[in-house]
Design a protein around this motif. Sequence first.
Motif, PDB file in Angstrom:
ATOM      1  N   LEU A 176      -5.387 -68.829  24.390  1.00 42.16           N
ATOM      2  CA  LEU A 176      -5.206 -70.101  25.075  1.00 42.16           C
ATOM      3  C   LEU A 176      -3.732 -70.458  25.192  1.00 42.16           C
ATOM      4  O   LEU A 176      -3.277 -70.965  26.229  1.00 42.16           O
ATOM      5  CB  LEU A 176      -5.952 -71.209  24.328  1.00 42.16           C
ATOM      6  N   VAL A 177      -2.967 -70.175  24.128  1.00 45.26           N
ATOM      7  CA  VAL A 177      -1.524 -70.434  24.179  1.00 45.26           C
ATOM      8  C   VAL A 177      -0.868 -69.585  25.269  1.00 45.26           C
ATOM      9  O   VAL A 177      -0.013 -70.070  26.025  1.00 45.26           O
ATOM     10  CB  VAL A 177      -0.881 -70.163  22.805  1.00 45.26           C
ATOM     11  N   GLU A 178      -1.280 -68.318  25.363  1.00 41.02           N
ATOM     12  CA  GLU A 178      -0.722 -67.452  26.399  1.00 41.02           C
ATOM     13  C   GLU A 178      -1.036 -67.996  27.789  1.00 41.02           C
ATOM     14  O   GLU A 178      -0.171 -68.008  28.678  1.00 41.02           O
ATOM     15  CB  GLU A 178      -1.251 -66.022  26.261  1.00 41.02           C
ATOM     16  N   PHE A 179      -2.264 -68.442  27.985  1.00 40.94           N
ATOM     17  CA  PHE A 179      -2.640 -68.999  29.284  1.00 40.94           C
ATOM     18  C   PHE A 179      -1.816 -70.247  29.590  1.00 40.94           C
ATOM     19  O   PHE A 179      -1.232 -70.381  30.673  1.00 40.94           O
ATOM     20  CB  PHE A 179      -4.126 -69.327  29.310  1.00 40.94           C
ATOM     21  N   THR A 202       6.868 -55.137  46.200  1.00 40.00           N
ATOM     22  CA  THR A 202       7.088 -55.138  44.762  1.00 40.00           C
ATOM     23  C   THR A 202       5.846 -54.605  44.051  1.00 40.00           C
ATOM     24  O   THR A 202       4.717 -54.946  44.424  1.00 40.00           O
ATOM     25  CB  THR A 202       7.401 -56.566  44.275  1.00 40.00           C
ATOM     26  N   LEU A 203       6.054 -53.787  43.037  1.00 38.79           N
ATOM     27  CA  LEU A 203       4.971 -53.301  42.187  1.00 38.79           C
ATOM     28  C   LEU A 203       5.101 -53.945  40.819  1.00 38.79           C
ATOM     29  O   LEU A 203       6.125 -53.781  40.149  1.00 38.79           O
ATOM     30  CB  LEU A 203       5.025 -51.775  42.060  1.00 38.79           C
ATOM     31  N   CYS A 204       4.075 -54.708  40.394  1.00 45.91           N
ATOM     32  CA  CYS A 204       4.085 -55.404  39.106  1.00 45.91           C
ATOM     33  C   CYS A 204       3.108 -54.723  38.157  1.00 45.91           C
ATOM     34  O   CYS A 204       1.917 -54.607  38.462  1.00 45.91           O
ATOM     35  CB  CYS A 204       3.689 -56.866  39.279  1.00 45.91           C
ATOM     36  N   MET A 205       3.618 -54.322  37.003  1.00 48.61           N
ATOM     37  CA  MET A 205       2.795 -53.654  35.995  1.00 48.61           C
ATOM     38  C   MET A 205       3.059 -54.301  34.636  1.00 48.61           C
ATOM     39  O   MET A 205       4.142 -54.177  34.078  1.00 48.61           O
ATOM     40  CB  MET A 205       3.118 -52.153  35.951  1.00 48.61           C
ATOM     41  N   GLY A 206       2.054 -55.019  34.128  1.00 48.04           N
ATOM     42  CA  GLY A 206       2.202 -55.710  32.855  1.00 48.04           C
ATOM     43  C   GLY A 206       1.669 -54.893  31.692  1.00 48.04           C
ATOM     44  O   GLY A 206       1.019 -53.861  31.880  1.00 48.04           O
ATOM     45  N   PRO A 207       1.899 -55.369  30.457  1.00 55.18           N
ATOM     46  CA  PRO A 207       1.464 -54.655  29.248  1.00 55.18           C
ATOM     47  C   PRO A 207       0.142 -55.194  28.721  1.00 55.18           C
ATOM     48  O   PRO A 207      -0.354 -56.232  29.177  1.00 55.18           O
ATOM     49  CB  PRO A 207       2.593 -54.985  28.263  1.00 55.18           C
ATOM     50  N   TYR A 208      -0.423 -54.509  27.725  1.00 58.75           N
ATOM     51  CA  TYR A 208      -1.700 -54.944  27.184  1.00 58.75           C
ATOM     52  C   TYR A 208      -1.563 -56.116  26.227  1.00 58.75           C
ATOM     53  O   TYR A 208      -2.509 -56.896  26.052  1.00 58.75           O
ATOM     54  CB  TYR A 208      -2.400 -53.785  26.461  1.00 58.75           C
ATOM     55  N   ASN A 209      -0.408 -56.264  25.559  1.00 57.83           N
ATOM     56  CA  ASN A 209      -0.331 -57.260  24.496  1.00 57.83           C
ATOM     57  C   ASN A 209      -0.200 -58.693  25.023  1.00 57.83           C
ATOM     58  O   ASN A 209      -0.696 -59.633  24.426  1.00 57.83           O
ATOM     59  CB  ASN A 209       0.805 -56.942  23.518  1.00 57.83           C
ATOM     60  N   TYR A 210       0.461 -58.853  26.174  1.00 58.56           N
ATOM     61  CA  TYR A 210       0.511 -60.142  26.858  1.00 58.56           C
ATOM     62  C   TYR A 210       0.177 -59.900  28.334  1.00 58.56           C
ATOM     63  O   TYR A 210       1.027 -60.066  29.209  1.00 58.56           O
ATOM     64  CB  TYR A 210       1.890 -60.792  26.709  1.00 58.56           C
ATOM     65  N   PRO A 211      -1.049 -59.494  28.620  1.00 58.18           N
ATOM     66  CA  PRO A 211      -1.364 -59.016  29.968  1.00 58.18           C
ATOM     67  C   PRO A 211      -1.283 -60.094  31.031  1.00 58.18           C
ATOM     68  O   PRO A 211      -0.956 -59.800  32.185  1.00 58.18           O
ATOM     69  CB  PRO A 211      -2.792 -58.477  29.823  1.00 58.18           C
ATOM     70  N   LEU A 212      -1.556 -61.336  30.678  1.00 60.41           N
ATOM     71  CA  LEU A 212      -1.460 -62.419  31.648  1.00 60.41           C
ATOM     72  C   LEU A 212      -0.019 -62.899  31.779  1.00 60.41           C
ATOM     73  O   LEU A 212       0.558 -62.905  32.873  1.00 60.41           O
ATOM     74  CB  LEU A 212      -2.362 -63.585  31.238  1.00 60.41           C
ATOM     75  N   ASN A 213       0.585 -63.282  30.673  1.00 62.18           N
ATOM     76  CA  ASN A 213       1.911 -63.886  30.720  1.00 62.18           C
ATOM     77  C   ASN A 213       2.971 -62.939  31.250  1.00 62.18           C
ATOM     78  O   ASN A 213       3.787 -63.306  32.103  1.00 62.18           O
ATOM     79  CB  ASN A 213       2.308 -64.390  29.324  1.00 62.18           C
ATOM     80  N   GLU A 214       2.973 -61.705  30.757  1.00 60.05           N
ATOM     81  CA  GLU A 214       4.021 -60.778  31.172  1.00 60.05           C
ATOM     82  C   GLU A 214       3.837 -60.334  32.624  1.00 60.05           C
ATOM     83  O   GLU A 214       4.813 -60.102  33.338  1.00 60.05           O
ATOM     84  CB  GLU A 214       4.029 -59.554  30.246  1.00 60.05           C
ATOM     85  N   THR A 215       2.595 -60.220  33.080  1.00 62.12           N
ATOM     86  CA  THR A 215       2.376 -59.881  34.484  1.00 62.12           C
ATOM     87  C   THR A 215       2.837 -61.016  35.387  1.00 62.12           C
ATOM     88  O   THR A 215       3.546 -60.800  36.378  1.00 62.12           O
ATOM     89  CB  THR A 215       0.893 -59.566  34.740  1.00 62.12           C
ATOM     90  N   PHE A 216       2.462 -62.237  35.039  1.00 59.16           N
ATOM     91  CA  PHE A 216       2.826 -63.379  35.873  1.00 59.16           C
ATOM     92  C   PHE A 216       4.307 -63.732  35.765  1.00 59.16           C
ATOM     93  O   PHE A 216       4.860 -64.355  36.678  1.00 59.16           O
ATOM     94  CB  PHE A 216       1.955 -64.578  35.524  1.00 59.16           C
ATOM     95  N   ALA A 217       4.949 -63.343  34.670  1.00 61.55           N
ATOM     96  CA  ALA A 217       6.384 -63.599  34.532  1.00 61.55           C
ATOM     97  C   ALA A 217       7.194 -62.826  35.563  1.00 61.55           C
ATOM     98  O   ALA A 217       8.340 -63.191  35.859  1.00 61.55           O
ATOM     99  CB  ALA A 217       6.860 -63.245  33.126  1.00 61.55           C
ATOM    100  N   THR A 218       6.616 -61.761  36.106  1.00 60.94           N
ATOM    101  CA  THR A 218       7.282 -61.041  37.197  1.00 60.94           C
ATOM    102  C   THR A 218       6.623 -61.346  38.543  1.00 60.94           C
ATOM    103  O   THR A 218       7.302 -61.494  39.560  1.00 60.94           O
ATOM    104  CB  THR A 218       7.268 -59.529  36.950  1.00 60.94           C
ATOM    105  N   LEU A 219       5.300 -61.479  38.556  1.00 57.86           N
ATOM    106  CA  LEU A 219       4.596 -61.723  39.818  1.00 57.86           C
ATOM    107  C   LEU A 219       5.011 -63.043  40.461  1.00 57.86           C
ATOM    108  O   LEU A 219       5.281 -63.094  41.673  1.00 57.86           O
ATOM    109  CB  LEU A 219       3.086 -61.713  39.574  1.00 57.86           C
TER     110      LEU A 219
END
Length: 537
Positions: A133-136, A178-195
């Motif tokens: 929830l914090v990540e979201f 642009t190609l955005c590829m996030g990681p498994y540990n913060y899959p939402l936050n890290e993906t959206f931080a670039t997207l």
Amino acid sequence: MSTSSTLFPEESDIPEPFRFDVPLETAPYLLDGRIMQWDGEMERVDSVIETAVDGVYTPKHLGSCPVMDEAAGAAAVASTLAAWDNGMGLWPTMGVADRIGHVEELTRRMIEARDEIARLMLWEIGKPYRECLVEFDRTVEYIHDTIDALRELDRASSRFVEESGIYAQIRRAPLGPTLCMGPYNYPLNETFATLIPALLMGNPAIIKAPRRGRLFFIPLLKAFRDCFPAGVINLVFGGRHLVRPILESGAINVLAFIGSSKAAKALRMIHPSPNRLRCILGLGAKNAAVVMESADMDLAVSEAVSGSLAFSGQRCTALKILFVHENVVDEFIRRFNKGVAKMPVGMPWEEGVRITPLPEPGKIEYLSELVGDAVAHGAKVVNPGGGEADRSLFHPTVLYPVNSDMRVYHEEQFGPVVPIVPFRDVETPVRYIVESSYGQQMSIFSDDAAEVASLVDPMVNQVCRVNVNSLCQRGPDIFPFSGRKDSAEGTLSVDDALNSFSIRTLVAAKDTPRNKSLLSDIASNHKSNFLSADLSA
């Protein structure tokens, strides 16, 4: 109830709000503004959590995801290129206010799926529910902050400047597909931080979902489809057979990737023009803490326990090696172990839990190897229960004394293993950081101003953030987040990310009455989305 030998539950013991009874067996993806159904190879998605029925444990089945191929990658590229249209497409030429409106609508739609996204993340990667929830919530806050930053940037660049008889308006323009590829540990936050900054600056994007932490993208498909013109976002699932043709096409101008430096190098070299490819990379780290003799021991221990073991140590910003002055190391370890013992271990829906099952295949074996190697070279497991594993759950393990002969001294463990190195001369940790191939962050624990200053001055030339009497971390998001050496390329923060996904571009004309009248007509009558209405010099 679960048996005394395991923390993993019987199906009947899972709290009702967290039960997962119906697997997601659909095969949707987003291509060219349409939600498509994949009819090719599928991959079973199982939870990191094993559950039992009548005492028989198996990984919880969550659903299936497409394993998309070269043709799917080529189709995603074609859609993204059409949306870009050599920079003349609807999205790259759209005004800033209109692009912001599309992203704000996406955010509203995202919030409706908050609980579903958090539950899917919990089951797939084992992240504690509260942290999901914090990540979201942090991601939503990041979107709002980025929009505010873009509005301010737009205002700041809305005035024409005059220099040496030339009028010019300098603004930022998109870079392209642009190609955005996030990681498994913060899959939402890290993906959206670039997207999000990529989209806001006018770049159409392909999202390649992580291999773990991908199911939560499914509830977002309709929002992506409804909130953006066709081809602005294409969401695909798969591995190297999908990514290779995307990069080999040469169509991608920006690679936003969070992962290992080895993978980033391989991805960059697939592109036929790697020197043209703008890379925004968040890579590995081996962040060190240096605990000096003068440190406040209560503070140092509290920050070090959380810094090294939060989310089971699966953070790039985690403290991954602790250097402690030999005169206080025994006291530090005694207190540190007390802190470790208080960290709740269990299933991710349990209130306050900090240590949960690890989602990476083979991770338990890898951590066991690191511990065995350290012990073989003279270290000891100094905390009760350290080194023990229960299926996919690895109990926190404190190793001491660690030295340079051990793998854990050099390798990024990315798990709940804490190596402690005693030192007499501060040159020991300094030399470690200087010689490390990583350069993200470090922490200094000391109450001596001269001591802190003597470390800050050389260390800011080795890492990109020096934390004084605090753990390593990314936030707040208005601060720059980057790294030296093999830890990062480019800078991510609310402001820096907007710059990373764009380039300064200007429209200029000689200062003549005719030109000024022309530009005034264009800007004042909103004939251009690039030129603003403020022509004051």
